[in-house]
Design an enzyme around this catalytic site. Structure first.
Site, PDB file in Angstrom:
ATOM      1  N   ASP A  75       5.237  13.573  13.811  1.00 21.90           N
ATOM      2  CA  ASP A  75       5.728  13.307  12.153  1.00 21.90           C
ATOM      3  C   ASP A  75       4.187  13.253  11.480  1.00 21.90           C
ATOM      4  O   ASP A  75       3.899  12.736  10.579  1.00 21.90           O
ATOM      5  CB  ASP A  75       6.158  11.604  12.170  1.00 21.90           C
ATOM      6  CG  ASP A  75       6.636  11.459  10.789  1.00 21.90           C
ATOM      7  OD1 ASP A  75       6.944  12.406   9.972  1.00 21.90           O
ATOM      8  OD2 ASP A  75       6.816  10.146  10.054  1.00 21.90           O
TER       9      ASP A  75
ATOM     10  N   LEU B 288       0.856  -1.355   0.043  1.00 23.96           N
ATOM     11  CA  LEU B 288      -0.040  -0.107   0.022  1.00 23.96           C
ATOM     12  C   LEU B 288       1.002   1.376  -0.058  1.00 23.96           C
ATOM     13  O   LEU B 288       0.197   2.160  -0.441  1.00 23.96           O
ATOM     14  CB  LEU B 288      -0.674   0.101   1.308  1.00 23.96           C
ATOM     15  CG  LEU B 288      -1.905  -0.930   1.066  1.00 23.96           C
ATOM     16  CD1 LEU B 288      -2.755  -1.186   2.764  1.00 23.96           C
ATOM     17  CD2 LEU B 288      -3.098  -0.741   0.326  1.00 23.96           C
ATOM     18  N   GLY B 289       2.037   1.339   0.590  1.00 24.63           N
ATOM     19  CA  GLY B 289       3.017   2.093   0.578  1.00 24.63           C
ATOM     20  C   GLY B 289       4.143   2.144   1.695  1.00 24.63           C
ATOM     21  O   GLY B 289       4.042   1.067   2.164  1.00 24.63           O
ATOM     22  N   SER B 290       4.911   2.988   1.507  1.00 20.66           N
ATOM     23  CA  SER B 290       5.904   2.935   2.434  1.00 20.66           C
ATOM     24  C   SER B 290       6.264   4.322   2.951  1.00 20.66           C
ATOM     25  O   SER B 290       6.203   5.086   2.172  1.00 20.66           O
ATOM     26  CB  SER B 290       7.326   2.230   1.926  1.00 20.66           C
ATOM     27  OG  SER B 290       7.632   2.376   0.694  1.00 20.66           O
TER      28      SER B 290
ATOM     29  N   VAL C  26       3.810  -0.806   4.384  1.00 23.41           N
ATOM     30  CA  VAL C  26       2.605  -1.249   4.675  1.00 23.41           C
ATOM     31  C   VAL C  26       1.839  -2.492   3.585  1.00 23.41           C
ATOM     32  O   VAL C  26       2.049  -1.655   2.404  1.00 23.41           O
ATOM     33  CB  VAL C  26       1.541  -0.079   4.995  1.00 23.41           C
ATOM     34  CG1 VAL C  26       0.440  -0.521   5.361  1.00 23.41           C
ATOM     35  CG2 VAL C  26       2.450   0.780   5.979  1.00 23.41           C
TER      36      VAL C  26
ATOM     37  N   THR D 222       8.507   6.461   6.198  1.00 19.41           N
ATOM     38  CA  THR D 222       9.794   6.907   6.985  1.00 19.41           C
ATOM     39  C   THR D 222      10.431   5.300   7.565  1.00 19.41           C
ATOM     40  O   THR D 222      11.806   5.333   7.436  1.00 19.41           O
ATOM     41  CB  THR D 222       9.645   7.787   8.059  1.00 19.41           C
ATOM     42  OG1 THR D 222       8.593   8.608   7.425  1.00 19.41           O
ATOM     43  CG2 THR D 222      11.018   8.772   8.211  1.00 19.41           C
ATOM     44  N   TYR D 223       9.804   4.585   8.077  1.00 19.79           N
ATOM     45  CA  TYR D 223      10.175   3.716   8.929  1.00 19.79           C
ATOM     46  C   TYR D 223       9.639   2.297   8.420  1.00 19.79           C
ATOM     47  O   TYR D 223      10.001   1.357   8.711  1.00 19.79           O
ATOM     48  CB  TYR D 223       9.671   3.726  10.356  1.00 19.79           C
ATOM     49  CG  TYR D 223       9.910   4.986  11.016  1.00 19.79           C
ATOM     50  CD1 TYR D 223      11.347   5.315  11.073  1.00 19.79           C
ATOM     51  CD2 TYR D 223       9.059   6.187  11.218  1.00 19.79           C
ATOM     52  CE1 TYR D 223      11.700   6.804  11.632  1.00 19.79           C
ATOM     53  CE2 TYR D 223       9.200   7.260  11.570  1.00 19.79           C
ATOM     54  CZ  TYR D 223      10.709   7.537  11.775  1.00 19.79           C
ATOM     55  OH  TYR D 223      10.820   8.894  12.539  1.00 19.79           O
TER      56      TYR D 223
ATOM     57  N   LYS E 256       1.340  -3.104   8.888  1.00 14.26           N
ATOM     58  CA  LYS E 256       2.605  -2.378   8.789  1.00 14.26           C
ATOM     59  C   LYS E 256       3.767  -3.219   9.344  1.00 14.26           C
ATOM     60  O   LYS E 256       3.848  -3.533  10.511  1.00 14.26           O
ATOM     61  CB  LYS E 256       2.371  -1.106   9.608  1.00 14.26           C
ATOM     62  CG  LYS E 256       3.861  -0.107   9.800  1.00 14.26           C
ATOM     63  CD  LYS E 256       3.222   1.023  10.451  1.00 14.26           C
ATOM     64  CE  LYS E 256       4.296   1.985  10.500  1.00 14.26           C
ATOM     65  NZ  LYS E 256       3.958   3.352  10.796  1.00 14.26           N
TER      66      LYS E 256
HETATM   67  P1  ADP Z   1       5.738   4.963   8.007  1.00 13.60           P
HETATM   68  O1  ADP Z   1       6.103   4.843   9.463  1.00 13.60           O
HETATM   69  O2  ADP Z   1       6.964   4.088   7.135  1.00 13.60           O
HETATM   70  O3  ADP Z   1       5.752   6.265   7.340  1.00 13.60           O
HETATM   71  P2  ADP Z   1       2.987   4.908   7.613  1.00 13.60           P
HETATM   72  O4  ADP Z   1       2.023   4.184   8.675  1.00 13.60           O
HETATM   73  O5  ADP Z   1       2.886   6.289   7.240  1.00 13.60           O
HETATM   74  O6  ADP Z   1       4.444   4.153   7.548  1.00 13.60           O
HETATM   75  O7  ADP Z   1       2.488   4.057   6.059  1.00 13.60           O
HETATM   76  C1  ADP Z   1       2.971   4.469   4.844  1.00 13.60           C
HETATM   77  C2  ADP Z   1       2.220   4.612   3.824  1.00 13.60           C
HETATM   78  O8  ADP Z   1       1.377   3.383   3.555  1.00 13.60           O
HETATM   79  C3  ADP Z   1       0.933   5.617   4.207  1.00 13.60           C
HETATM   80  O9  ADP Z   1       1.345   6.678   3.469  1.00 13.60           O
HETATM   81  C4  ADP Z   1      -0.219   4.814   3.464  1.00 13.60           C
HETATM   82  O10 ADP Z   1      -0.169   5.443   2.184  1.00 13.60           O
HETATM   83  C5  ADP Z   1      -0.163   3.469   3.475  1.00 13.60           C
HETATM   84  N1  ADP Z   1      -0.852   3.016   4.786  1.00 13.60           N
HETATM   85  C6  ADP Z   1      -0.535   2.990   5.713  1.00 13.60           C
HETATM   86  N2  ADP Z   1      -1.441   2.456   6.729  1.00 13.60           N
HETATM   87  C7  ADP Z   1      -2.406   2.226   5.995  1.00 13.60           C
HETATM   88  C8  ADP Z   1      -3.797   1.800   6.255  1.00 13.60           C
HETATM   89  N3  ADP Z   1      -4.264   1.445   7.552  1.00 13.60           N
HETATM   90  N4  ADP Z   1      -4.752   1.613   5.314  1.00 13.60           N
HETATM   91  C9  ADP Z   1      -4.122   1.920   3.844  1.00 13.60           C
HETATM   92  N5  ADP Z   1      -2.901   2.529   3.557  1.00 13.60           N
HETATM   93  C10 ADP Z   1      -2.208   2.519   4.791  1.00 13.60           C
HETATM   94 MG    MG Z   2       4.188   7.616   7.421  1.00 13.48          MG
END
Ligand code: ADP
Ligand code: MG
Length: 471
Positions: free
Chosen positions: A137, A20-22, A28, A24-25, A44
């Protein structure tokens, strides 16, 4: 587990699918529960090696706290697992993507839309602020949308930043300086107020299409961050004076001059007071009410209020950084927990007594109901409710049965002529209503970790000991 680029990791009980995405850390993934429900979730994966040393244990404690947090505008953390390399957070899936994509697909948002989003974000931040939780953040990529049809903001990705300094071992900045408060980047000395700056940047980007420090090169960006010039707002699109006022006050470089949390929540453009919210009572008001109920002799009511107040104070204790304030909260929590424990005992024993009294009357009533099959049947349903109540997890069924029998018994009571049977029936109805009321309270409290049966006296005391020894 395989590293990035090797496809999704394997995890017990879930089928992981697309990424779905990644951020900073972490990375997902979208996933399905293998269980019959096939529920869709987002998982995640946080690599343990990206965490500060000695922070894994602390992080796990924190995840346990975040798991108990429920707010309509905060992504729900359902569960978590870990193995030697990763921590896996199993979260509610948000189908609408993130706020960054939402804004850029529309270029800018009309003030009205931005305001609704800002109210939702503010209500999530107020909820966290009352519990001493900072996000650290905040940016549009960390704000998700429940769906695209009916977008509803959900704050994601918090509770980690404190374990991961914005600077790594090689002094390289992690995360995006576009959204970080200047004091975080320049002075490396910062507190919860950095979140207010980020809110300002997000609002600015929603209204003008790009963040205030948008730059073509890193050196340009650095200059803009280090400068002490006041952030100027573009003249177009035209905005209401309240909206401009809020933006300017959020984007004050000096945290001492920035709008306070309190003034932000009360700002006329945000106007949280007129937004419908789940928990209308703050922790202070809950305690005041608990003490009042306690004085009135309503042990069950007081217990439930104390448990709700503890839901605020327990995370607040964990996240408090100021040693003095931490001591104050610790003392309060200790006091409320011991009163809650006493009340628990009172409720349990008075309930036992009530049950004993009712039993004699109930037998008599049954005797006198021999010629009334409807009455007998309703009394049978009531007995079934009481039996269900003893079953683990049978509370909801028991409540349904109580309701069913009470409906019938009340009708019969209305038609019952004066006499001994009417008196007994009246007493029985009252006792069943009290039972059902008590059960309802208990089910409500179950939702709170402080009232659940699994947290019996020892468990409760143990949790408080753990909480109170946390640094
Ligand atoms: P990080 O700690 O790596 O920044 P995030 O929790 O911000 O991780 O998640 C990274 C990306 O994954 C988000 O910007 C979003 O696009 C996607 N994502 C995260 N959580 C969800 C969720 N619960 N449902 C759908 N997409 C998600
Ligand atoms: Mg994030």
């Amino acid at each position: 587990m395989a590293g990035p680029g090797w496809g999704p990791p394997r995890l017990d009980g879930f089928i992981l699918t697309e990424r779905l995405g990644s951020g900073t850390y972490a990375t997902v993934y979208k996933a399905y529960a293998k269980k019959d429900t096939r529920e869709v979730v987002a998982i995640k994966c946080v690599a343990k090696k990206s965490l500060n040393k000695a922070s894994v244990e602390n992080l796990l404690t924190e995840i346990r706290i975040l798991k108990d947090i429920r707010h309509p505008h905060i992504v729900e953390l359902r569960d978590f697992q870990w193995d030697s390399d990763n921590i896996y957070l199993i979260m509610e899936f948000c189908a609408g993507g993130d706020l960054s994509r939402f804004i850029h697909a529309r270029r800018i948002l009309p003030e009205k839309v931005a305001r609704v989003f800002m109210q939702q974000l503010a209500s999530a931040l107020q909820f966290l602020h009352e519990r001493n939780i900072s996000h650290l953040d905040l940016k549009p990529q960390n704000i998700l949308l429940s769906s695209l049809e009916k977008p509803h903001l959900k704050l994601a990705d918090f509770g980690f930043a404190q374990h991961m300094s914005p600077w790594d071992e090689k002094h390289v900045l992690r995360g995006s300086p576009l959204y970080m408060a200047p004091e975080m980047v320049c002075r490396r000395h910062y507190d919860a107020r950095v979140d207010l700056w980020s809110v300002g940047v997000i609002l600015y980007e929603a209204l003008f299409g790009q963040p205030p420090f948008a730059s073509r090169s890193f050196s340009e960006l650095e200059d803009k961050i280090r400068s002490d010039r006041v952030i100027e707002l573009p003249l177009r699109p035209p905005l209401s004076p309240d909206c401009r006022d809020l933006l300017t006050r959020l984007l004050a470089r000096d945290p001492a001059r920035r709008i306070s949390f309190r003034d932000f929540f009360a700002h006329p453009w945000v106007d949280l007071e007129h937004m419908p919210s789940g928990e209308s009572l703050g922790p202070g008001a809950l305690v005041v009410q608990a003490v009042q109920k306690d004085q009135e002799g309503d042990a069950a009511g007081a217990l439930s209020l104390y448990c709700r107040a503890l839901d605020f104070f327990v995370p607040a204790l964990h996240y408090e950084v100021d040693a003095q304030r931490k001591e104050v909260i610790k003392a309060k929590v200790g006091q409320y927990v011991s009163r809650a424990e006493e009340l628990k005992a009172v409720v349990a024993s008075s309930n036992q007594a009530l049950l004993g009294q009712a039993a004699t009357g109930r037998d008599l009533l049954r005797e006198m109901a021999r010629d009334k099959p409807r009455l007998l049947a309703a009394l049978d349903v009531a007995s079934a409710a009481m039996a269900k109540e003893e079953d683990a997890g049978g509370e909801q069924d028991a409540l349904d049965l109580y309701q069913q029998s009470l409906g019938e018994l009340l009708l019969l009571l209305a038609a019952e002529p004066a006499g001994r049977r009417r008196e007994l029936l009246h007493a029985e109805v009252q006792s069943l209503m009290a039972r059902a009321e008590y059960l309802k309270e208990r089910t409500k409290m179950k939702e709170s970790p402080w009232g659940s049966d699994s947290l019996d006296r020892e468990g409760l005391a143990e949790s408080v000991r753990t909480m109170c020894t946390l640094q």
